[in-house]
Scaffold this motif. Structure first.
Motif, PDB file in Angstrom:
ATOM      1  N   GLN A 267       0.820  -1.213   0.000  1.00 21.50           N
ATOM      2  CA  GLN A 267       0.000   0.000   0.000  1.00 21.50           C
ATOM      3  C   GLN A 267       0.853   1.261   0.000  1.00 21.50           C
ATOM      4  N   ASN A 268       2.036   1.198   0.580  1.00 23.09           N
ATOM      5  CA  ASN A 268       2.922   2.363   0.542  1.00 23.09           C
ATOM      6  C   ASN A 268       3.209   2.768  -0.898  1.00 23.09           C
ATOM      7  N   VAL A 269       3.321   1.778  -1.775  1.00 25.38           N
ATOM      8  CA  VAL A 269       3.557   2.050  -3.201  1.00 25.38           C
ATOM      9  C   VAL A 269       2.260   2.438  -3.897  1.00 25.38           C
ATOM     10  N   VAL A 270       1.197   1.681  -3.613  1.00 26.71           N
ATOM     11  CA  VAL A 270      -0.093   1.915  -4.281  1.00 26.71           C
ATOM     12  C   VAL A 270      -0.628   3.316  -4.009  1.00 26.71           C
ATOM     13  N   LEU A 271      -0.409   3.829  -2.806  1.00 26.03           N
ATOM     14  CA  LEU A 271      -0.978   5.118  -2.427  1.00 26.03           C
ATOM     15  C   LEU A 271      -0.083   6.305  -2.760  1.00 26.03           C
ATOM     16  N   LEU A 272       1.118   6.056  -3.257  1.00 19.91           N
ATOM     17  CA  LEU A 272       2.009   7.160  -3.631  1.00 19.91           C
ATOM     18  C   LEU A 272       1.386   8.098  -4.667  1.00 19.91           C
ATOM     19  N   PRO A 273       0.741   7.571  -5.730  1.00 22.94           N
ATOM     20  CA  PRO A 273       0.131   8.504  -6.693  1.00 22.94           C
ATOM     21  C   PRO A 273      -0.920   9.414  -6.061  1.00 22.94           C
ATOM     22  N   GLY A 274      -1.689   8.901  -5.099  1.00 18.43           N
ATOM     23  CA  GLY A 274      -2.692   9.722  -4.433  1.00 18.43           C
ATOM     24  C   GLY A 274      -2.063  10.863  -3.664  1.00 18.43           C
ATOM     25  N   MET A 275      -0.963  10.572  -2.965  1.00 18.57           N
ATOM     26  CA  MET A 275      -0.261  11.623  -2.238  1.00 18.57           C
ATOM     27  C   MET A 275       0.320  12.649  -3.204  1.00 18.57           C
ATOM     28  N   ALA A 276       0.877  12.160  -4.320  1.00 14.31           N
ATOM     29  CA  ALA A 276       1.471  13.069  -5.301  1.00 14.31           C
ATOM     30  C   ALA A 276       0.409  13.960  -5.932  1.00 14.31           C
ATOM     31  N   LEU A 277      -0.736  13.385  -6.295  1.00 16.78           N
ATOM     32  CA  LEU A 277      -1.809  14.177  -6.893  1.00 16.78           C
ATOM     33  C   LEU A 277      -2.397  15.164  -5.886  1.00 16.78           C
ATOM     34  N   GLY A 278      -2.516  14.749  -4.635  1.00 22.30           N
ATOM     35  CA  GLY A 278      -3.003  15.664  -3.611  1.00 22.30           C
ATOM     36  C   GLY A 278      -2.047  16.822  -3.386  1.00 22.30           C
ATOM     37  N   THR A 279      -0.747  16.529  -3.322  1.00 17.73           N
ATOM     38  CA  THR A 279       0.241  17.582  -3.131  1.00 17.73           C
ATOM     39  C   THR A 279       0.285  18.525  -4.322  1.00 17.73           C
ATOM     40  N   ALA A 280       0.211  17.967  -5.542  1.00 11.93           N
ATOM     41  CA  ALA A 280       0.213  18.809  -6.741  1.00 11.93           C
ATOM     42  C   ALA A 280      -0.989  19.748  -6.747  1.00 11.93           C
ATOM     43  N   THR A 281      -2.157  19.221  -6.386  1.00  7.72           N
ATOM     44  CA  THR A 281      -3.358  20.053  -6.328  1.00  7.72           C
ATOM     45  C   THR A 281      -3.215  21.137  -5.277  1.00  7.72           C
ATOM     46  N   ALA A 282      -2.661  20.776  -4.109  1.00 10.40           N
ATOM     47  CA  ALA A 282      -2.482  21.759  -3.036  1.00 10.40           C
ATOM     48  C   ALA A 282      -1.500  22.854  -3.438  1.00 10.40           C
ATOM     49  N   ILE A 283      -0.438  22.487  -4.151  1.00 18.05           N
ATOM     50  CA  ILE A 283       0.524  23.490  -4.606  1.00 18.05           C
ATOM     51  C   ILE A 283      -0.166  24.518  -5.495  1.00 18.05           C
ATOM     52  N   ILE A 284      -0.971  24.042  -6.442  1.00 16.90           N
ATOM     53  CA  ILE A 284      -1.667  24.951  -7.349  1.00 16.90           C
ATOM     54  C   ILE A 284      -2.676  25.814  -6.593  1.00 16.90           C
ATOM     55  N   ILE A 285      -3.418  25.205  -5.671  1.00 18.92           N
ATOM     56  CA  ILE A 285      -4.387  25.967  -4.881  1.00 18.92           C
ATOM     57  C   ILE A 285      -3.677  27.047  -4.062  1.00 18.92           C
ATOM     58  N   ASN A 286      -2.542  26.699  -3.447  1.00 22.06           N
ATOM     59  CA  ASN A 286      -1.816  27.677  -2.639  1.00 22.06           C
ATOM     60  C   ASN A 286      -1.230  28.798  -3.495  1.00 22.06           C
TER      61      ASN A 286
END
Length: 437
Positions: A267-286
């Motif tokens: 799951q550490n590998v499977v969930l990496l894309p979710g963390m990356a997409l969440g961080t990318a979205t947060a960067i743009i929002i900020n």
């Protein structure tokens, strides 16, 4: 917007994968040194989680500030903010190292460390925790670059430091015979290398303002309180869940516990894309927050969630179709593989929901909604433990626990709705640097 978010998420995913691969690489090298090296490193694991929580909390706080500075068109604020965080980091880190150095001789007794390895463990604890303090420079340089939009440069920095870390552990630990003592040396060398390289990368951008290092920004402490502290606390929630889950599964044999650990690794590998997409979205929002473009926040949030849903429908189907081979590949032992396969078979399809949930929680954490994210995490993990324990007792096997996890993952579909409401609130009321109205 989905394309822009995906373009940012790609390098972030690569960086996360490299960090994960480096951790596995170090463990693999220690395994070749013998069982004692792995044993000592395993005993250090609880302390490493504290150091990790500290570093991630500071890095994300700095990343958020850099993104807002980008939107506001104030590149000179980035180094000032990073320098302020470095001062606080060094103060807290020095206090933590002092506490660990004083407490180290008492820990072997509490952890039932073998008598012949107690001195080795005490030395490893002291030196490795001190070396961990040095990663401030590397983390703050990388998060400054990421937050401002230089994601590829930050990924290059992560790749180089990961290579130094694994290479030195292998070269010194196996090549010179110093064994596990190579770990703190490698950590310190990687930190120094990361700081030097990070400064070199910053000098090639408009972020390089050395005079700003002397400026103290009061916003640093507010950012830490609203962004860093919740993120650090989330590690404690996850750690508590892991301990509770192992306690429940322990009643159903060693294979069930080991299977849970195997699935956690997958799951550490499977969930990496979710963390990356969440961080990318947060960067743009900020960045949009910094620019005062409040009307665009909802569009960015929707684009991030849509991209995550599309990604995880495919990931869930792939993992479910391969769950038995994956379990055998990573689990090794036949009994462990059976339990890991049963767990994956029950939960894999729910990754289609869990991925967007993780992305939504990440967005909240990085846009000032960290304490709300902690509350949702605590409810989610608490529900798993309570219903999982009851289901396991009712079925008389760990299968009940696995089914409870799957159902709780499906209930998590409400989390993105809460995150959307949080972002709408930011858009309606406006925010300051740290994310409060």
């Amino acid at each position: 917007m989905r394309r822009r978010i995906s373009g940012l998420a790609g390098p972030l995913f690569v960086a996360g994968s490299l960090n994960f691969a480096a951790q596995l690489g170090v463990i693999a090298v220690l395994g070749r040194m013998g069982g004692e090296a792995i044993y000592v490193r395993s005993l250090y694991q609880p302390v490493s989680l504290i150091v990790l929580a500290l570093s991630v909390g500071f890095a994300v706080s700095n990343q958020v500030a850099a993104a807002i500075s980008k939107g506001a068109g104030r590149p000179q604020d980035v180094m000032a903010n990073a320098a302020g965080l470095a001062r606080v980091w060094l103060g807290l880190g020095a206090a933590l190292c002092l506490v660990l150095a004083v407490a180290a001789p008492a820990l072997p007794g509490l952890l039932d460390v073998d008598a012949g390895l107690r001195d080795t463990f005490v030395s490893f604890l002291r030196w490795t925790s001190a070396a961990g303090l040095l990663i401030a420079g590397e983390e703050l340089c990388a998060s400054s670059l990421r937050g401002y939009g230089y994601v590829r440069q930050a990924t290059v920095l992560v790749a180089c430091t990961a290579g130094v870390r694994v290479g030195l552990v292998a070269g010194l630990g196996l090549g010179t015979g110093i064994g596990i003592a190579a770990v703190p040396v490698a950590e310190a060398a990687a930190a120094v290398t990361g700081l030097a390289m990070g400064c070199a990368l910053l000098r090639r951008t408009e972020l390089w303002h050395p005079a700003a290092v002397r400026v103290w920004r009061r916003e640093v402490l507010a950012d830490l309180r609203r962004i860093g502290v919740p993120i650090a606390l989330s590690f404690l929630v996850i750690s508590a869940y892991n301990l509770a889950a192992i306690g429940v599964l322990g009643d159903y044999g060693e294979n069930a516990v080991a299977g849970f650990t195997v699935v956690a690794t997958i799951q550490n590998v499977v969930l990496l894309p979710g963390m990356a997409l969440g961080t990318a979205t947060a960067i743009i929002i900020n960045q949009q927050r910094g620019a005062g473009e409040r009307r665009r926040l909802g569009t960015s949030m929707r684009g991030g969630i849509e991209a995550t849903v599309v990604t995880y429908v495919a990931i869930a189907a792939l993992v479910w179709s391969l769950h038995d081979p994956l379990a055998r590949l990573i689990g090794g032992d036949a009994g462990v593989a059976v339990e890991a396969g049963a767990y994956l078979g029950a939960v894999a399809l729910t990754y289609a929901v869990q991925g967007p949930v993780l992305a939504a929680l990440t967005i909240m954490e990085e846009t000032g909604g960290g304490f709300l994210a902690i509350a949702l995490n605590a409810i989610y993990f608490g529900l798993i433990v309570a219903t999982g324990a009851a289901a396991a007792r009712a079925t008389g096997s760990a299968d009940g626990f696995y089914a409870a996890v799957a159902w709780c993952n499906l209930i998590g579909v409400t989390v993105p709705l809460v995150a959307v409401r949080h972002v709408r609130r930011l858009a309606v009321y406006g925010v300051n640097r740290a994310g409060s109205p």
